[in-house]
Write a protein that holds these residues in place. Structure first.
Motif, PDB file in Angstrom:
ATOM      1  N   THR A  27      97.501   4.536  61.094  1.00 41.38           N
ATOM      2  CA  THR A  27      97.896   5.043  59.783  1.00 41.38           C
ATOM      3  C   THR A  27      98.601   3.962  58.980  1.00 41.38           C
ATOM      4  O   THR A  27      99.465   3.259  59.494  1.00 41.38           O
ATOM      5  CB  THR A  27      98.844   6.247  59.928  1.00 41.38           C
ATOM      6  N   LEU A  28      98.227   3.859  57.712  1.00 39.24           N
ATOM      7  CA  LEU A  28      98.944   3.015  56.767  1.00 39.24           C
ATOM      8  C   LEU A  28      99.648   3.935  55.782  1.00 39.24           C
ATOM      9  O   LEU A  28      99.002   4.740  55.104  1.00 39.24           O
ATOM     10  CB  LEU A  28      97.981   2.084  56.031  1.00 39.24           C
ATOM     11  N   GLN A  29     100.966   3.862  55.746  1.00 46.94           N
ATOM     12  CA  GLN A  29     101.751   4.688  54.838  1.00 46.94           C
ATOM     13  C   GLN A  29     101.960   3.935  53.529  1.00 46.94           C
ATOM     14  O   GLN A  29     102.499   2.823  53.515  1.00 46.94           O
ATOM     15  CB  GLN A  29     103.095   5.028  55.485  1.00 46.94           C
ATOM     16  N   LEU A  30     101.547   4.540  52.417  1.00 51.44           N
ATOM     17  CA  LEU A  30     101.565   3.890  51.106  1.00 51.44           C
ATOM     18  C   LEU A  30     102.712   4.424  50.273  1.00 51.44           C
ATOM     19  O   LEU A  30     102.876   5.638  50.134  1.00 51.44           O
ATOM     20  CB  LEU A  30     100.241   4.134  50.384  1.00 51.44           C
ATOM     21  N   ASP A  31     103.487   3.535  49.700  1.00 48.78           N
ATOM     22  CA  ASP A  31     104.639   3.927  48.886  1.00 48.78           C
ATOM     23  C   ASP A  31     104.498   3.315  47.504  1.00 48.78           C
ATOM     24  O   ASP A  31     104.417   2.088  47.358  1.00 48.78           O
ATOM     25  CB  ASP A  31     105.933   3.446  49.548  1.00 48.78           C
ATOM     26  N   THR A  32     104.438   4.160  46.484  1.00 48.11           N
ATOM     27  CA  THR A  32     104.391   3.677  45.104  1.00 48.11           C
ATOM     28  C   THR A  32     105.636   4.071  44.321  1.00 48.11           C
ATOM     29  O   THR A  32     105.688   3.881  43.109  1.00 48.11           O
ATOM     30  CB  THR A  32     103.150   4.244  44.379  1.00 48.11           C
ATOM     31  N   ASP A  33     106.617   4.600  45.011  1.00 47.82           N
ATOM     32  CA  ASP A  33     107.836   5.068  44.349  1.00 47.82           C
ATOM     33  C   ASP A  33     108.784   3.894  44.151  1.00 47.82           C
ATOM     34  O   ASP A  33     109.848   3.801  44.761  1.00 47.82           O
ATOM     35  CB  ASP A  33     108.498   6.161  45.188  1.00 47.82           C
ATOM     36  N   THR A  67     102.183  -0.986  45.148  1.00 47.10           N
ATOM     37  CA  THR A  67     102.108  -0.280  46.426  1.00 47.10           C
ATOM     38  C   THR A  67     102.693  -1.152  47.520  1.00 47.10           C
ATOM     39  O   THR A  67     102.287  -2.310  47.664  1.00 47.10           O
ATOM     40  CB  THR A  67     100.654   0.036  46.801  1.00 47.10           C
ATOM     41  N   THR A  68     103.633  -0.620  48.274  1.00 44.04           N
ATOM     42  CA  THR A  68     104.027  -1.248  49.526  1.00 44.04           C
ATOM     43  C   THR A  68     103.458  -0.407  50.665  1.00 44.04           C
ATOM     44  O   THR A  68     103.186   0.775  50.502  1.00 44.04           O
ATOM     45  CB  THR A  68     105.548  -1.366  49.660  1.00 44.04           C
ATOM     46  N   VAL A  69     103.260  -1.048  51.797  1.00 47.10           N
ATOM     47  CA  VAL A  69     102.590  -0.392  52.927  1.00 47.10           C
ATOM     48  C   VAL A  69     103.453  -0.549  54.176  1.00 47.10           C
ATOM     49  O   VAL A  69     103.954  -1.647  54.460  1.00 47.10           O
ATOM     50  CB  VAL A  69     101.195  -1.013  53.177  1.00 47.10           C
ATOM     51  N   TYR A  70     103.613   0.542  54.905  1.00 47.95           N
ATOM     52  CA  TYR A  70     104.289   0.473  56.203  1.00 47.95           C
ATOM     53  C   TYR A  70     103.312   0.934  57.280  1.00 47.95           C
ATOM     54  O   TYR A  70     102.661   1.976  57.155  1.00 47.95           O
ATOM     55  CB  TYR A  70     105.540   1.354  56.238  1.00 47.95           C
ATOM     56  N   ASN A  90     104.946  -1.451  63.335  1.00 47.62           N
ATOM     57  CA  ASN A  90     106.300  -1.567  62.792  1.00 47.62           C
ATOM     58  C   ASN A  90     106.366  -2.766  61.856  1.00 47.62           C
ATOM     59  O   ASN A  90     107.158  -3.696  62.016  1.00 47.62           O
ATOM     60  CB  ASN A  90     107.369  -1.697  63.870  1.00 47.62           C
ATOM     61  N   ALA A  91     105.511  -2.722  60.846  1.00 49.74           N
ATOM     62  CA  ALA A  91     105.374  -3.825  59.902  1.00 49.74           C
ATOM     63  C   ALA A  91     105.396  -3.284  58.479  1.00 49.74           C
ATOM     64  O   ALA A  91     104.775  -2.256  58.183  1.00 49.74           O
ATOM     65  CB  ALA A  91     104.086  -4.597  60.158  1.00 49.74           C
ATOM     66  N   LEU A  92     106.104  -3.991  57.610  1.00 43.98           N
ATOM     67  CA  LEU A  92     106.250  -3.622  56.207  1.00 43.98           C
ATOM     68  C   LEU A  92     105.560  -4.675  55.350  1.00 43.98           C
ATOM     69  O   LEU A  92     105.864  -5.868  55.464  1.00 43.98           O
ATOM     70  CB  LEU A  92     107.725  -3.526  55.846  1.00 43.98           C
ATOM     71  N   PHE A  93     104.662  -4.235  54.490  1.00 45.08           N
ATOM     72  CA  PHE A  93     103.916  -5.131  53.612  1.00 45.08           C
ATOM     73  C   PHE A  93     104.423  -4.915  52.186  1.00 45.08           C
ATOM     74  O   PHE A  93     104.190  -3.868  51.584  1.00 45.08           O
ATOM     75  CB  PHE A  93     102.418  -4.847  53.736  1.00 45.08           C
ATOM     76  N   LEU A  94     105.120  -5.921  51.672  1.00 39.62           N
ATOM     77  CA  LEU A  94     105.844  -5.779  50.410  1.00 39.62           C
ATOM     78  C   LEU A  94     104.978  -5.994  49.185  1.00 39.62           C
ATOM     79  O   LEU A  94     105.434  -5.741  48.071  1.00 39.62           O
ATOM     80  CB  LEU A  94     107.006  -6.769  50.362  1.00 39.62           C
ATOM     81  N   SER A  95     103.730  -6.466  49.376  1.00 33.34           N
ATOM     82  CA  SER A  95     102.942  -6.886  48.227  1.00 33.34           C
ATOM     83  C   SER A  95     103.807  -7.855  47.407  1.00 33.34           C
ATOM     84  O   SER A  95     104.549  -8.650  47.972  1.00 33.34           O
ATOM     85  CB  SER A  95     102.467  -5.685  47.422  1.00 33.34           C
ATOM     86  N   ASP A  96     103.762  -7.768  46.082  1.00 31.42           N
ATOM     87  CA  ASP A  96     104.471  -8.773  45.290  1.00 31.42           C
ATOM     88  C   ASP A  96     105.914  -8.406  44.952  1.00 31.42           C
ATOM     89  O   ASP A  96     106.528  -9.037  44.089  1.00 31.42           O
ATOM     90  CB  ASP A  96     103.689  -9.085  44.021  1.00 31.42           C
ATOM     91  N   LEU A  97     106.454  -7.412  45.645  1.00 33.17           N
ATOM     92  CA  LEU A  97     107.913  -7.299  45.650  1.00 33.17           C
ATOM     93  C   LEU A  97     108.508  -8.378  46.550  1.00 33.17           C
ATOM     94  O   LEU A  97     109.704  -8.654  46.459  1.00 33.17           O
ATOM     95  CB  LEU A  97     108.347  -5.918  46.146  1.00 33.17           C
TER      96      LEU A  97
END
Length: 526
Positions: free
Chosen positions: A185-191, A201-204, A209-216
């Protein structure tokens, strides 16, 4: 690891192992994931692009693949596609994290190379951002360091019928999770607040146990702060980084930035410090070149000085007002701002008042740790007083109610997400200090509008209403308005951050009135 190379990150017993693949280091032996009884472990492969040091991420569960972001140049996208094909697993999804070209240009290449894969985004706002930015880049938005829009991504129009059909080719996911075929599962956060991009979108990954910050997230790379990124956006970016640091502290994940090498939770503090330094340096610098030299001295090993830093410094030196001058602000926002500039001409409730309300509402929400829908706030802040002007006013109807009832005549057909119009109406209807806001956007617009009646700016607004020809309102009339504001407004500021600002602004207005009376024989000679 060389630029353009591939590294595979596999979670083994809680440790991150970076394995060089044969594509990166010729002659090196490839290593297989550890054997498991039930299924392959989740892995992520990081593709590091040559252009703009942008990262793409390939998620695998041993049965299927998902790729996150697809590079800025078609040639880079083809290298990425080749790396994916070499894995000999089906690619099911192409996830685009946000609407900047260094993350979505490869869509056309991937649509051709993987016709069965779905190009997906986490929400409708990001889909709109992608097309908006493509139009901007196709109409002269490129910089000296960045190429024009790839021809394969020219938007489909009546004049260009063979163009890329953004509406049909990009799918909005129905939920904030992306379930991989075969498990994972990839959990998507746009908040997230408006920051490096309007929406992101950031992805956890719980499996990694990895967090993908995109361009944040940037690591060892100068941050992109050009085009449509204001100083208020930078402050929100800073706040967002601190919020995410607190949110994920207990999980202590591996952290993957959109630009630069993987890291851990220690990425956040240096990132906040970089934003602070950039704001300080650009505020003091006389030229972009001076700001650039100082930032390079502070961060000597950081990449992209001649691209990201150069054009960021050009955007922010000299310092511009926080809500004007964004080259990439096309579409509905540009239309709303242009309308305000052309039509809202009044010293007390015109264009500049709307700009202040928008900036202050964001500042207050940021101080309170509240995330607002920036589309709703922007539209409401710029249009809340529209019915105070003849084109939209109606006799016997309060201007707030009239504006709320008619704001759709401006927003519909402009490109504004029409599902948010009712939220704009709600914020406009309760913007006056004597009304009760019900939504976060309404609350912070309400308080920003109230505070704009106090302090030095409140004095300036009201005094500007005095009739220079001696008619009404004259001097004593506007003083009465100021006294009414002093008596009525402070108690109606409702948010914690607004309440914290109120005493200072109240004191400024009170001191002005006292001094004015002392110098005019209690207003007799005003």
């Amino acid at each position: 690891m060389s630029p353009g190379g591939i590294a595979r990150a596999v979670l083994r017993s809680g440790a991150l192992v970076l394995l060089m693949s044969a594509a990166t280091a010729p002659g090196a032996s490839s290593a297989a994931p550890p054997p498991v009884a039930a299924r392959h472990p989740m892995t992520v492969t990081v593709y590091k692009g040559d252009f703009a040091t942008v990262n793409s991420f390939i998620f695998s569960n041993g049965r299927s693949l998902v790729v996150m972001d697809v590079q800025r140049k078609a040639a880079e996208a083809r290298k990425l596609a080749a790396a994916i094909k070499a894995m000999k697993l089906p690619l099911t999804h192409i996830l685009i994290s946000h609407g900047h070209t260094d993350h979505f240009t490869g869509m056309a290449v991937f649509r051709e190379a993987f016709p069965d894969a779905r190009i997906v985004v986490a929400n409708q706002d990001i889909k709109a951002d992608i097309e908006r930015y493509a139009v901007y880049m196709d109409s002269g938005g490129e910089t000296g360091a960045e190429p024009p829009l790839d021809p394969a991504l020219k938007p489909k129009t009546a004049a260009h019928p063979d163009g890329f059909d953004y509406d049909r080719n990009i799918e909005v996911l129905a939920s904030p999770t992306l379930e991989m075929v075969g498990g994972g599962t990839l959990q998507l956060d746009t908040d997230h607040m408006r920051a490096e991009a309007p929406h992101i979108t950031t992805v956890y990954s719980p499996d990694l146990n990895a967090l993908f910050l995109s361009d944040l997230g940037y690591n060892g790379v100068h941050f992109w702060m050009g085009d449509d990124i204001s100083r208020a956006d930078l402050l929100d970016w800073r706040a967002e980084l601190l919020r995410m640091k607190a949110r994920y502290a207990r999980l202590n994940p591996i952290v993957y930035p959109g630009h630069g090498d993987p890291s851990d939770m220690r990425i956040f503090d240096p990132s906040v410090r970089y934003i602070d330094d950039f704001l300080r340096v650009t505020a003091a610098a006389k030229t972009p070149e001076e700001a650039m030299a100082k930032m390079v001295a502070l961060y000597p090993g950081y990449k992209q000085a001649d691209f990201f830093l150069k054009y960021s410094a050009m955007e922010h030196v000299p310092v511009r007002p926080t809500t004007v001058g964004h080259r990439a602000e096309t579409g509905w926002r540009a239309k709303v701002r242009a309308l305000a500039a052309a039509e809202f001409r009044n010293p007390a409730w015109g264009y500049s008042h709307s700009a202040r309300d928008y900036a202050l509402a964001r500042q207050l929400a940021r101080a309170d740790g509240v995330r607002l829908d920036d589309d709703v706030l922007f539209a409401a802040a710029w249009l809340h007083d529209m019915a105070a002007f003849p084109k939209w006013e109606a006799a016997g109807v309060d201007h707030a109610d009239r504006a709320a009832d008619t704001v759709d005549t401006i927003l519909k057909g402009s490109g504004f997400p029409e599902g948010k119009i009712d939220a704009v109406r709600a914020a406009i209807r309760t913007h006056m200090f004597d009304r009760d806001p019900r939504t976060p956007e309404a609350l912070y617009l309400h308080d920003a509008d109230a505070l704009d009646w106090l302090g030095a700016v409140g004095v300036a607004r009201v005094m500007a209403l005095a009739d220079a020809q001696g008619g009404k309102p004259h001097g004593p009339d506007v003083v009465k308005m100021l006294e009414d504001n002093l008596a009525k407004v402070p108690a109606r500021v409702l948010s914690p951050a607004g309440k914290a600002l109120t005493p200072g602004r109240k004191a400024e207005l009170d001191a002005f009135l006292r001094q004015l009376k002392a110098e005019t024989e209690d207003l007799a000679t005003l």
